[in-house]
Design an enzyme around this catalytic site. Structure first.
Site, PDB file in Angstrom:
ATOM      1  N   HIS A 263      48.873   3.555   4.070  1.00  0.00           N
ATOM      2  CA  HIS A 263      49.201   3.935   2.690  1.00  0.00           C
ATOM      3  C   HIS A 263      50.698   4.025   2.423  1.00  0.00           C
ATOM      4  CE1 HIS A 263      45.056   5.078   1.398  1.00  0.00           C
ATOM      5  NE2 HIS A 263      44.915   5.359   2.684  1.00  0.00           N
TER       6      HIS A 263
ATOM      7  N   LYS B 284      53.017  12.906 -10.977  1.00  0.00           N
ATOM      8  CA  LYS B 284      52.766  12.441  -9.603  1.00  0.00           C
ATOM      9  C   LYS B 284      53.554  13.341  -8.673  1.00  0.00           C
ATOM     10  CE  LYS B 284      54.454   8.358 -10.851  1.00  0.00           C
ATOM     11  NZ  LYS B 284      53.640   7.298 -10.302  1.00  0.00           N
ATOM     12  N   ARG B 285      53.327  13.219  -7.340  1.00  0.00           N
ATOM     13  CA  ARG B 285      54.173  13.958  -6.416  1.00  0.00           C
ATOM     14  C   ARG B 285      55.638  13.653  -6.701  1.00  0.00           C
ATOM     15  NH1 ARG B 285      52.051  16.510  -1.873  1.00  0.00           N
ATOM     16  NH2 ARG B 285      54.225  16.970  -1.436  1.00  0.00           N
TER      17      ARG B 285
ATOM     18  N   LYS C 282      59.946   7.717  -6.032  1.00  0.00           N
ATOM     19  CA  LYS C 282      59.198   7.600  -7.293  1.00  0.00           C
ATOM     20  C   LYS C 282      60.121   7.716  -8.502  1.00  0.00           C
ATOM     21  CE  LYS C 282      54.948   9.511  -5.231  1.00  0.00           C
ATOM     22  NZ  LYS C 282      53.901   8.488  -5.404  1.00  0.00           N
TER      23      LYS C 282
ATOM     24  N   THR D 228      47.818   5.020  -8.142  1.00  0.00           N
ATOM     25  CA  THR D 228      46.495   5.015  -8.760  1.00  0.00           C
ATOM     26  C   THR D 228      46.568   5.700 -10.124  1.00  0.00           C
ATOM     27  OG1 THR D 228      46.042   6.970  -7.409  1.00  0.00           O
ATOM     28  CG2 THR D 228      45.059   4.897  -6.692  1.00  0.00           C
TER      29      THR D 228
ATOM     30  N   LYS E 243      44.798   5.006 -14.008  1.00  0.00           N
ATOM     31  CA  LYS E 243      44.127   6.005 -14.857  1.00  0.00           C
ATOM     32  C   LYS E 243      44.723   6.003 -16.262  1.00  0.00           C
ATOM     33  CE  LYS E 243      43.533   8.533 -10.605  1.00  0.00           C
ATOM     34  NZ  LYS E 243      44.221   9.447  -9.677  1.00  0.00           N
TER      35      LYS E 243
HETATM   36  C1  26Q Z   1      51.985  12.988   7.725  1.00  0.00           C
HETATM   37  C2  26Q Z   1      52.357  13.676   8.870  1.00  0.00           C
HETATM   38  C3  26Q Z   1      52.394  15.059   8.896  1.00  0.00           C
HETATM   39  C4  26Q Z   1      52.048  15.734   7.746  1.00  0.00           C
HETATM   40  C5  26Q Z   1      51.686  15.068   6.612  1.00  0.00           C
HETATM   41  C6  26Q Z   1      51.668  13.677   6.586  1.00  0.00           C
HETATM   42  C7  26Q Z   1      51.280  12.940   5.364  1.00  0.00           C
HETATM   43  C8  26Q Z   1      50.365  13.488   4.475  1.00  0.00           C
HETATM   44  C9  26Q Z   1      50.010  12.833   3.322  1.00  0.00           C
HETATM   45  C10 26Q Z   1      51.796  11.694   5.057  1.00  0.00           C
HETATM   46  C11 26Q Z   1      51.419  11.018   3.886  1.00  0.00           C
HETATM   47  C12 26Q Z   1      50.510  11.596   3.003  1.00  0.00           C
HETATM   48  C13 26Q Z   1      50.069  10.980   1.753  1.00  0.00           C
HETATM   49  C14 26Q Z   1      50.321   9.754   1.379  1.00  0.00           C
HETATM   50  C15 26Q Z   1      49.860   9.212   0.096  1.00  0.00           C
HETATM   51  O1  26Q Z   1      49.266   9.896  -0.715  1.00  0.00           O
HETATM   52  N1  26Q Z   1      50.110   7.928  -0.159  1.00  0.00           N
HETATM   53  C16 26Q Z   1      49.713   7.305  -1.409  1.00  0.00           C
HETATM   54  O2  26Q Z   1      48.427   6.722  -1.226  1.00  0.00           O
HETATM   55  C17 26Q Z   1      47.911   6.224  -2.438  1.00  0.00           C
HETATM   56  C18 26Q Z   1      46.506   5.739  -2.175  1.00  0.00           C
HETATM   57  O3  26Q Z   1      46.546   4.564  -1.426  1.00  0.00           O
HETATM   58  C19 26Q Z   1      48.809   5.116  -2.990  1.00  0.00           C
HETATM   59  O4  26Q Z   1      48.313   4.732  -4.252  1.00  0.00           O
HETATM   60  C20 26Q Z   1      50.243   5.602  -3.126  1.00  0.00           C
HETATM   61  O5  26Q Z   1      51.081   4.537  -3.494  1.00  0.00           O
HETATM   62  C21 26Q Z   1      50.701   6.215  -1.812  1.00  0.00           C
HETATM   63  O6  26Q Z   1      51.998   6.774  -1.963  1.00  0.00           O
END
Ligand code: 26Q
Length: 835
Positions: A383, A574-575, A580, A682, A686
């Site tokens: 992702h 968004k986050r 972003k 995503t 929406k």
């Molecule tokens: C990793 C290591 C330790 C702690 C946390 C994490 C961690 C947690 C969550 C790393 C990444 C995430 C989340 C990533 C995320 O939400 N990515 C998004 O995924 C969506 C679905 O595919 C995409 O539409 C977005 O572009 C992407 O940013």
């Protein structure tokens, strides 16, 4: 290779047969539930809407549990059927979707709609002078996710139910989600999100008959030629099921959530000595695993807990999957033919390792047979391309926490590198680059490399992202395993994001096209033929206005700002992350503010700029951006010279249910990431599905949306991914943009002067100075073209009929972006392949 072995079945038409009986019991059940909860009313501990909420959930649960049992019985029959598969048909498999995050949001609205009980519910409430929203909005979100990745998992469960896919989602049951965002003096403050308070979730089904032990630490022993892990500690894994229905489908999907509990009781001796806290230590240590989900930037401190959580999820899930397989099949050597184990990013990447351990150490398979089954079962979605987001863990942590898993990882690596060496005998650097162990500093396990080597399929989440993935971070692996990599573009569930969030628009589409689009979103394309229909255009804008009124009321309630519902609602939710580029958005706001002050009597299009999103707690730049949004809002909103033609609003605590109010009310959707960095997005889907126009970069799924809708119906701006790479290679000089563009200079100078941080001019220095220096996310390079695109937005908004036409063309182009299509693509390209 065989294909199409994961069945997706349309719902049987039994729905019509079942629902009348559900309806007839609804009345009685609801009354009974209300009576049972009469105490709650009497002592006023709960207001009546809360009582209604629990009562309605209880009624739904009765039917959901019935459907759950029927679904399991059907899956069992399907997976154990004795007849041999027809030619070209492979045996069916069950999909297990492992994810550290599921951002489910609220459940009641979805359940009532899926069970066909929403009208009945409304009628019942009317007698109590309540509207459905009064009750629905009392439900707290299950916010067990960071953002896109977690919400995608929730959309997939919805589509699994819709398509009738034999499946289980597996995730942790966090008691406090990630965090609740409060804003204090313009700054983000994190608080625990106590979503289970007041009696827990009415949707959980506790399954006490299922319980597993998960080990930590200890040592590895050899006996009878077998390795055996003797953990130093174990915790129990308890099951909480969450049942997900879909309208028009009798089948449901399941989210199985794990809760950790101590194996033992309290230490009675310590307790008797008066050392009460120490006596309960084991219980607390187990409980900590259940507390919170890490935000995505987590600092090294506390990261060991994250690895423990990942192992806990994986070990409990794999034991459950293997046990079910043995119960159904009575043998282990066909595991990979019957089961898919999908990794939602690398967070559950221990799954292949734990599966190898179970198959070899517990069930006695030899290495090669175990690896063959594991490789058949595992698939992995990436992702993100951001190198700092790729998960690695120090080897020493594995040594102390998961010694047997480390041995298995070493053996996988050894065999893998032998193979690479045979194929590329002289390329020592390649071995270093692809090794599962990073030896460049402190030795670390690379979870992405582990996932790729173990999986038979690896996918990105949009065409651009999948392409960049094999050209950049995974280029070596793509050369080694060219057939392994594929793309599945993300999608969103139209049930939640159109039918539930925007019933007005859904009804309008029904009028225009009939209701078949509700089962097959591709049919929305027929709207394009009516895009220039003025009457329809006006009707769409009328629905939009009603949605904007609802959002305006929410804004006034939440942050006390009055906004003009006839202004252009310009939204970025968004986050909060530098890539972003919420900062670019705010720079446009400041430039616009300056331009309005310079020419206050010009015919400015009134705008309301709406932002929302959480910053990871340790991410200083992101938190500074949240603060800047508030500082800019304070200055702009108070400036009478603007005569209310520009307002800025930051809505705290962004969530699924807030998004359900925001998306339908947006005119303009901001999707402005640095090209090449947003894997898919995503939210972009929406918004467009709800008739907002997109201002966006040529990035992620924006590209495929533009192709589906027609590029001329979006406001595309900025450097493309390859141009960004080129500019960097040439030696990018952001300061040149500052020097050549007076508007940009005005914005940067204002920020550095403290125009938005009176009395504290240094507040944004560390946010803004890097823009002049290296500008990692190329805001300066895209600023001018962004302002050009924004001018086009204003120009179009002055002609409502043309705006409405484009809104319709956006909706019409979104059929492809249903998560039903995405899940079908997963079935076809990934889950049906048995190597
Ligand atoms: C990793 C290591 C330790 C702690 C946390 C994490 C961690 C947690 C969550 C790393 C990444 C995430 C989340 C990533 C995320 O939400 N990515 C998004 O995924 C969506 C679905 O595919 C995409 O539409 C977005 O572009 C992407 O940013």
């Amino acid at each position: 290779m065989t294909t199409r072995s994961v069945p997706t079945r349309p719902a049987p038409s039994a729905r019509r047969r079942v629902l009348p009986s559900v309806r007839s019991v609804f009345h009685d059940a609801l009354d009974q539930q209300l009576l049972r909860r009469a105490d709650g009313i009497a002592d006023a501990r709960r207001s009546p809407p809360d009582v209604w909420l629990r009562a309605a959930a209880a009624v739904c649960m009765g039917e959901l549990e019935r459907r759950w049992a029927a679904t399991q019985a059907e899956d069992l029959a399907l997976l154990t059927r004795k007849r041999a598969p027809a030619r070209g048909e492979a045996p069916p498999r069950r999909v297990h979707y492992l994810s550290m995050e599921f951002l489910m949001g609220r459940a009641l609205g979805n359940a009532l709609a899926a069970l066909g009980l929403d009208d009945e519910f409304r009628r019942h409430l009317a007698a109590s002078k309540l509207a459905p929203a009064d009750v629905l909005e009392r439900e707290r979100d299950a916010a067990l996710g960071n953002g896109g990745l977690g919400r995608l998992a929730a959309c997939f469960l919805d589509s699994f139910a819709m398509l009738g896919l034999p499946s289980f989602g597996y995730g942790p049951r966090y008691e406090y989600g990630m965090f609740a965002q409060k804003i204090v003096d313009g700054c983000q403050v994190e608080e625990p999100d106590d979503w289970l308070r007041g009696g827990g979730s009415p949707w959980e089904v506790r399954r006490p008959e299922l319980q597993y032990e998960v080990g930590f630490g200890g040592r590895v022993e050899s006996a009878d030629g077998r390795r055996r892990w003797v953990p130093a500690k174990t915790v129990l894994a308890n099951v909480y099921d969450f049942i997900v229905p879909a309208p028009g489908s009798e089948r449901v999907s399941t989210l199985r959530q794990w809760r950790a509990r101590a194996t033992g009781s309290i230490d009675f001796e310590l307790f008797c000595r008066g050392e009460h806290v120490e006596a309960g230590r084991e219980r607390i240590e187990a409980d900590i695993l259940n507390w919170v989900l890490y935000p995505d930037d987590s600092t090294p401190a506390g990261r060991e807990l994250r690895l423990k959580q990942e192992h806990f999820l994986v070990s409990a899930s794999l034991q459950d999957i293997v046990q079910r397989h043995l119960r159904e099949q009575g043998r282990i050597d066909n595991f990979g033919d019957k089961n898919v184990i999908h990794l939602n990013d690398t967070h559950p990447a221990l799954a292949p390792v734990e599966l190898m351990r179970l198959l070899i150490d517990v069930h006695g398979l030899d290495w090669d047979s175990a690896w063959a089954q594991t490789h058949k079962a595992i698939s992995y979605t990436n992702h993100t391309l951001l190198p700092e987001a790729l998960e690695t863990w120090p080897v020493w942590m594995f040594e102390s926490l998961l010694p047997r898993h480390l041995e298995i990882i070493y053996e996988i690596n050894h065999l893998f590198l032998d193979d690479v060496r045979r194929r590329h005998p002289h390329d020592h650097d390649l071995l270093r680059r692809v090794s599962l162990i990073d030896e460049s500093g402190e030795r670390r396990v690379r979870m992405a490399a582990l996932s790729i080597v173990a999986a038979h399929r690896v996918n990105g989440v949009s065409q651009l992202h999948s392409q960049l993935m094999v050209q950049s971070i995974f280029a070596d692996f793509a050369h080694l395993f060219p057939d392994r990599f594929t793309n599945v573009t993300n999608g969103v569930t139209p049930r939640r994001w159109l039918m539930q969030a925007n019933p007005g628009l859904a009804a309008l589409i029904d009028e225009q096209l009939g209701a078949t689009w509700r089962r097959d979103l591709d049919r929305l394309h027929k709207l394009a033929a009516h895009a220039t229909d003025r009457r329809l255009g006006r009707a769409v804008m009328k629905v939009k206005r009603a949605n904007k009124l609802r959002l305006a009321a929410l804004i006034e309630r939440e942050v006390g700002v009055r906004v003009d519902p006839d202004s252009l609602f310009d939204v970025q939710v968004k986050r909060v992350h530098e890539y972003k580029r919420q900062l670019l958005n705010l720079m446009h706001v400041i430039a616009r503010y300056h331009a309005m002050l310079a020419d206050p009597d010009a015919d400015w299009v009134p705008r309301t700029v709406i932002l929302s999103g959480k910053a990871a707690s340790a991410y200083r730049a992101a938190k500074a951006i949240v603060r800047l949004a508030h500082d800019v809002a304070a200055v702009v909103n108070a400036d009478a010279r603007l005569r209310d033609r520009l307002k800025v609003v930051f809505l705290p605590n962004y969530s699924v249910s807030l998004a359900e109010v925001i998306m339908p009310a947006a005119d303009l959707s901001q999707q402005i990431s640095t090209a090449g960095l947003e894997a898919s997005g995503t939210g972009n889907m929406k918004f467009a599905l709800n008739g907002a126009l997109t201002i966006g970069t040529w990035d992620g799924a924006n590209i495929e949306m533009a192709q589906a809708i027609g590029e001329e119906h979006l406001f595309v701006f900025g450097l493309r991914a390859e141009q960004i790479a080129q500019r960097r290679a040439e030696g990018y000089q952001p300061r040149a943009h500052y020097e050549h563009d007076a508007r940009l200079r005005g914005v940067i100078d204002a920020l550095l002067r403290g125009d938005f941080s009176a009395g504290d001019p240094g507040r944004y220095r560390s946010l803004v100075e890097p823009l002049l220096d290296h500008d990692r996310y190329m805001l300066m390079a895209d600023f001018d073209d962004y302002l050009r695109a924004q001018r086009e937005v204003d120009a179009l908004y002055r002609t409502p009929a043309r705006w409405a036409e484009k809104a319709l063309r956006n909706i019409a182009g979104m059929g492809h972006f249903s998560s039903d299509r995405t899940v079908r693509d997963y079935v076809e390209r990934i889950w049906s392949h048995v190597p």
